[in-house]
Write an enzyme that holds these catalytic residues in place. Structure first.
Site, PDB file in Angstrom:
ATOM      1  N   LYS A  47      42.101  32.426  37.894  1.00  0.00           N
ATOM      2  CA  LYS A  47      41.954  31.846  36.548  1.00  0.00           C
ATOM      3  C   LYS A  47      43.282  31.236  36.083  1.00  0.00           C
ATOM      4  O   LYS A  47      43.318  30.137  35.535  1.00  0.00           O
ATOM      5  CB  LYS A  47      41.467  32.903  35.554  1.00  0.00           C
ATOM      6  N   SER A  71      39.620  33.409  31.275  1.00  0.00           N
ATOM      7  CA  SER A  71      39.450  34.808  30.861  1.00  0.00           C
ATOM      8  C   SER A  71      40.675  35.315  30.121  1.00  0.00           C
ATOM      9  O   SER A  71      41.807  34.901  30.408  1.00  0.00           O
ATOM     10  CB  SER A  71      39.227  35.659  32.115  1.00  0.00           C
ATOM     11  N   TYR A 119      41.332  37.790  41.491  1.00  0.00           N
ATOM     12  CA  TYR A 119      40.387  37.135  40.570  1.00  0.00           C
ATOM     13  C   TYR A 119      41.141  36.558  39.371  1.00  0.00           C
ATOM     14  O   TYR A 119      41.012  35.378  39.034  1.00  0.00           O
ATOM     15  CB  TYR A 119      39.315  38.133  40.095  1.00  0.00           C
TER      16      TYR A 119
END
Ligand code: UD1
Length: 337
Positions: free
Chosen positions: A153, A124, A149
């Site tokens: 990544k 992302s 979150y």
């Protein structure tokens, strides 16, 4: 065949359709934690082909072993992960356990297989945080993650990089997505948020469909064109196609490095109010919205430098914001009827 983990999710299902359309055999794995088996029907309607499906939680190491024994896996596109920013702040352990546990299980299975299995990782643009310069290129520094979150990544990318360094036959590409929106033109598949949507476009379409009285625009005093946040909204079908290009780059031996990173966006920034205007244009409706306070954690503006994806990967977007928003609205109307 190509293993697509999280293949019944939003981006996963669109990628499965693109793979099937290109003639690949696809093995879909999903634990159904944020999707339903009905998506398989949608994939079949959109592509004319029903992929093989196995329900599996990738934290189940033995389940993965069994999977690799049962099928010949020639490539992996790994989507399966939890993805709600707010929820990750409340349940960090669950996010680290699921997102990193699944990744580690897959990587150890690949290492044990003694085969060269290309690996495409779903990352992302959140890894760039508030970037110092726009548009954002792949050389932009990685900023400290603002949510568990986002951290999964960043850590995920680091783990994959180390894995490619340790195993000469292992090649991987991380794809850093900007803001995927829209649905397949068949509207057989699309985005299905559970509960109140956190993302802008599903909130707009659900508001227009009457599920919410109005959209709140989170902040109109940012230093941008009209005071609202700017993002790079990319049609999910364009995004899906990039995964096949990335996979083929490794399969065809064209990858320059064992680990590569590409930004996936249109290169064009749109403000929240521009997305609202796009919705009003394509739907012919007036959207009820109010200007509200900023949302914690939002970056001011983010859009992709598309040079590397275009010149090295050989991929660029071909669908417009209006086309993407129109497809999201068509999908919403179908879901509500
Ligand atoms: C968010 C995450 C990002 C993640 C992505 C996955 C944050 C800070 N970032 O991206 O890490 O990869 O989702 O889906 O959460 N907006 C409104 N009203 C709404 C909803 C959104 O004004 O009801 C605005 C937001 O303030 C933002 C823009 O719309 O400016 C886009 O928001 P969203 O769709 O949530 O995406 P991101 O925040 O860019």
């Amino acid at each position: 065949m190509i293993l697509v983990t999280g293949g019944l999710g939003y981006i996963g299902s669109h990628t499965v359709v693109s793979l099937l359309e290109k003639g690949y055999d696809v093995l879909v794995v999903d634990d159904l934690s944020n999707s339903t088996v009905d998506v398989l029907d949608g994939i079949e309607t959109a592509s004319g082909i029903r992929p093989v499906f196995e329900k599996l939680d990738l934290q189940d190491r033995q389940g993965i072993e069994h999977l690799f024994k049962s099928y010949t896996i020639d490539g992996i596109i790994h989507f399966a992960a939890y993805k709600a920013v707010g929820e990750s702040v409340e349940k960090p352990i669950a996010y680290y356990q699921n997102n990193l546990g699944s990744l580690l299980n897959l990587l150890s299975e690949i290492a044990q297989s003694n085969k060269s299995i290309p690996f495409i990782f779903s990352s992302s643009c959140t890894v760039y945080g508030e970037a110092d310069a726009l548009p954002i290129s792949e050389d932009a520094p990685i900023k400290p993650a603002t949510s568990p979150y986002g951290n999964t990544k960043q850590i995920g990318e680091e783990i994959i990089l180390d894995a490619t360094r340790a195993n000469a036959s292992f090649k991987a590409i991380a794809l850093r997505y900007f803001n995927p929106i829209g649905a397949h033109p068949s509207i057989a598949i699309g985005e299905l948020p559970i509960g109140r949507p956190q993302n802008l476009v599903p909130f707009i379409t659900q508001t227009a469909a009457g599920l919410y009285p109005k959209l709140t625009v989170f902040g109109n005093d940012y230093p941008t064109v009209d005071g609202t946040n700017v993002r790079d909204y990319i049609h999910v079908v364009d995004l899906a196609e990039a995964h096949i290009v990335a996979l083929e780059r490794i399969l065809d031996g064209k990858a320059n490095d064992a680990y590569e990173v590409f930004n996936l966006g249109t290169g064009k920034g749109s403000s929240v109010l521009e997305v609202v205007k796009s919705f009003e244009r394509v739907s012919g409706l007036k959207l009820n919205y109010e200007l509200g306070p900023r949302r914690a954690g939002d970056v001011v503006a983010a859009y992709a430098d598309t040079t590397k994806a275009r010149e090295v990967l050989g991929w660029k977007t071909s669908r417009s914001l209006d086309e993407a928003v129109a497809s999201a609205w068509n999908w919403e109307q179908k879901v509500r009827n």
